[in-house]
Enzyme design. Structure first.
Site, PDB file in Angstrom:
ATOM      1  N   ARG A   1       2.489  -6.340   9.406  1.00 18.72           N
ATOM      2  CA  ARG A   1       1.753  -5.066   9.886  1.00 18.72           C
ATOM      3  C   ARG A   1       2.300  -4.690  11.245  1.00 18.72           C
ATOM      4  NH1 ARG A   1      -4.176  -7.168   7.687  1.00 18.72           N
ATOM      5  NH2 ARG A   1      -4.201  -5.619   5.781  1.00 18.72           N
TER       6      ARG A   1
ATOM      7  N   HIS B   1      -2.174  -5.448   1.745  1.00 16.39           N
ATOM      8  CA  HIS B   1      -3.543  -6.106   1.295  1.00 16.39           C
ATOM      9  C   HIS B   1      -3.253  -7.572   1.027  1.00 16.39           C
ATOM     10  CE1 HIS B   1      -7.475  -7.305  -0.281  1.00 16.39           C
ATOM     11  NE2 HIS B   1      -6.838  -7.947  -1.163  1.00 16.39           N
TER      12      HIS B   1
ATOM     13  N   GLU C   1      -9.711 -11.023  -7.522  1.00 21.50           N
ATOM     14  CA  GLU C   1      -8.694  -9.869  -7.383  1.00 21.50           C
ATOM     15  C   GLU C   1      -7.639  -9.912  -8.358  1.00 21.50           C
ATOM     16  OE1 GLU C   1      -9.750  -8.762  -2.808  1.00 21.50           O
ATOM     17  OE2 GLU C   1      -7.962  -9.778  -3.193  1.00 21.50           O
TER      18      GLU C   1
ATOM     19  N   TYR D   1     -12.576  -2.147  -3.307  1.00 19.01           N
ATOM     20  CA  TYR D   1     -13.147  -2.020  -1.955  1.00 19.01           C
ATOM     21  C   TYR D   1     -14.703  -2.004  -1.892  1.00 19.01           C
ATOM     22  CZ  TYR D   1      -8.594  -2.319   0.117  1.00 19.01           C
ATOM     23  OH  TYR D   1      -7.218  -2.441   0.665  1.00 19.01           O
TER      24      TYR D   1
ATOM     25  N   ASN E   1      -2.139   0.311   6.837  1.00 20.26           N
ATOM     26  CA  ASN E   1      -1.572  -0.825   7.346  1.00 20.26           C
ATOM     27  C   ASN E   1      -0.749  -1.847   6.386  1.00 20.26           C
ATOM     28  OD1 ASN E   1      -3.424  -1.817   5.841  1.00 20.26           O
ATOM     29  ND2 ASN E   1      -4.523  -2.827   7.513  1.00 20.26           N
TER      30      ASN E   1
ATOM     31  N   PHE F   1     -15.440   4.184   6.790  1.00 23.14           N
ATOM     32  CA  PHE F   1     -14.177   4.432   6.464  1.00 23.14           C
ATOM     33  C   PHE F   1     -13.929   4.820   5.226  1.00 23.14           C
ATOM     34  CE2 PHE F   1     -14.094  -0.076   7.995  1.00 23.14           C
ATOM     35  CZ  PHE F   1     -13.519  -0.772   7.006  1.00 23.14           C
TER      36      PHE F   1
ATOM     37  N   ARG G   1      -1.861 -14.414   4.738  1.00 23.20           N
ATOM     38  CA  ARG G   1      -2.662 -13.675   5.978  1.00 23.20           C
ATOM     39  C   ARG G   1      -1.992 -13.740   7.335  1.00 23.20           C
ATOM     40  NH1 ARG G   1      -6.855 -10.379   4.554  1.00 23.20           N
ATOM     41  NH2 ARG G   1      -7.534 -10.355   6.810  1.00 23.20           N
TER      42      ARG G   1
ATOM     43  N   LYS H   1       0.933  -1.308   0.233  1.00 26.24           N
ATOM     44  CA  LYS H   1      -0.028  -0.076   0.115  1.00 26.24           C
ATOM     45  C   LYS H   1       0.873   1.265   0.024  1.00 26.24           C
ATOM     46  CE  LYS H   1      -3.993  -2.219   2.401  1.00 26.24           C
ATOM     47  NZ  LYS H   1      -5.000  -1.952   3.320  1.00 26.24           N
TER      48      LYS H   1
ATOM     49  N   THR I   1      -5.466  -6.995  10.951  1.00 23.83           N
ATOM     50  CA  THR I   1      -5.917  -5.697  10.260  1.00 23.83           C
ATOM     51  C   THR I   1      -5.201  -4.411  11.134  1.00 23.83           C
ATOM     52  OG1 THR I   1      -7.881  -6.661   9.372  1.00 23.83           O
ATOM     53  CG2 THR I   1      -7.417  -4.354   9.256  1.00 23.83           C
TER      54      THR I   1
HETATM   55  P1  GDP Z   1      -7.954  -6.778   5.685  1.00 23.15           P
HETATM   56  O1  GDP Z   1      -8.529  -8.038   5.100  1.00 23.15           O
HETATM   57  O2  GDP Z   1      -7.047  -6.962   7.061  1.00 23.15           O
HETATM   58  O3  GDP Z   1      -7.271  -5.603   4.989  1.00 23.15           O
HETATM   59  O4  GDP Z   1      -9.192  -5.805   6.529  1.00 23.15           O
HETATM   60  P2  GDP Z   1     -10.715  -5.452   5.997  1.00 23.15           P
HETATM   61  O5  GDP Z   1     -10.838  -6.179   4.713  1.00 23.15           O
HETATM   62  O6  GDP Z   1     -11.399  -5.435   7.009  1.00 23.15           O
HETATM   63  O7  GDP Z   1     -10.420  -3.705   5.729  1.00 23.15           O
HETATM   64  C1  GDP Z   1     -10.075  -3.495   4.337  1.00 23.15           C
HETATM   65  C2  GDP Z   1      -8.856  -2.355   4.660  1.00 23.15           C
HETATM   66  O8  GDP Z   1      -9.526  -1.191   5.190  1.00 23.15           O
HETATM   67  C3  GDP Z   1      -7.915  -2.517   5.933  1.00 23.15           C
HETATM   68  O9  GDP Z   1      -6.752  -3.186   5.552  1.00 23.15           O
HETATM   69  C4  GDP Z   1      -7.814  -1.073   6.251  1.00 23.15           C
HETATM   70  O10 GDP Z   1      -6.676  -0.336   5.281  1.00 23.15           O
HETATM   71  C5  GDP Z   1      -8.974  -0.455   6.111  1.00 23.15           C
HETATM   72  N1  GDP Z   1      -9.806  -0.637   7.533  1.00 23.15           N
HETATM   73  C6  GDP Z   1     -10.128  -1.537   8.018  1.00 23.15           C
HETATM   74  N2  GDP Z   1     -10.743  -1.200   9.271  1.00 23.15           N
HETATM   75  C7  GDP Z   1     -10.657   0.106   9.206  1.00 23.15           C
HETATM   76  C8  GDP Z   1     -11.334   0.981  10.120  1.00 23.15           C
HETATM   77  O11 GDP Z   1     -11.848   0.593  11.087  1.00 23.15           O
HETATM   78  N3  GDP Z   1     -10.725   2.341   9.775  1.00 23.15           N
HETATM   79  C9  GDP Z   1     -10.106   2.874   8.891  1.00 23.15           C
HETATM   80  N4  GDP Z   1      -9.802   4.102   8.687  1.00 23.15           N
HETATM   81  N5  GDP Z   1      -9.702   1.781   7.845  1.00 23.15           N
HETATM   82  C10 GDP Z   1     -10.061   0.674   8.008  1.00 23.15           C
END
Ligand code: GDP
Length: 140
Positions: free
Chosen positions: A104, A117, A128, A51, A114, A59, A87, A11, A93
């Site tokens: 991370r 992805h 994807e 997304y 973070n 968010f 993962r 990222k 996350t």
């Molecule tokens: P991942 O699969 O671990 O990447 O997590 P998710 O699919 O739940 O979320 C996708 C991405 O959205 C994350 O990697 C973060 O960059 C962002 N994200 C997730 N949760 C939050 C949050 O609570 N706040 C903000 N600002 N970004 C978030």
């Protein structure tokens, strides 16, 4: 155990800090092979599509802005159980909850910025990968 492919993104927070090599070393040291990779600037449309599952989350707008704020490196990683393996290498996350030694934990700036992805299922990995790579660009 099966050989599998997963989709990965380094990222903008990580490309900005020149961490591409250090993150790739984590993948390689942990048994994943980078079988396709390119550095791109995601368009707003690409980030919104990528997304789309988070469209209703508070968010979403910030996330799209963040993912288009600088270059990203999109990748295909291959290895035994690659989706789950990646993962594990990435960590939780929220970096505050990530295990020691994960990408991370070591590199992420925040729950949003973070650093990486990684696909969360083999089905999503296929989908994807197809958004960013042609079959001929993946060399296993
Ligand atoms: P991942 O699969 O671990 O990447 O997590 P998710 O699919 O739940 O979320 C996708 C991405 O959205 C994350 O990697 C973060 O960059 C962002 N994200 C997730 N949760 C939050 C949050 O609570 N706040 C903000 N600002 N970004 C978030």
């Amino acid at each position: 155990m099966v050989t599998q492919r997963t989709f990965s993104i380094i990222k903008p927070d990580a490309t900005r800090r020149n961490l591409t090599g250090k993150i790739n070393a984590k993948f390689e040291e942990n048994g994943l092979r980078i079988v396709a990779q390119k550095r791109i600037r995601m368009t707003k449309e690409q980030a919104e599509q990528f997304y789309a599952v988070h469209k209703e989350r508070p968010f979403y707008g910030d996330l799209v802005k963040f993912m288009t704020s600088g270059p990203v490196v999109v990748q295909v990683l291959e290895g035994e159980d690659a989706v789950a393996a990646n993962r594990k290498i990435m960590g939780a996350t929220n970096p505050a909850n990530a295990d020691a030694g994960t990408i991370r934990k070591e590199f992420a700036e925040s729950i949003e910025a973070n650093s990486v992805h990684g696909s969360d299922s083999p089905e999503n990995a296929k989908m994807e990968i197809s958004l960013f790579f042609k079959d001929s660009e993946i060399v296993g």
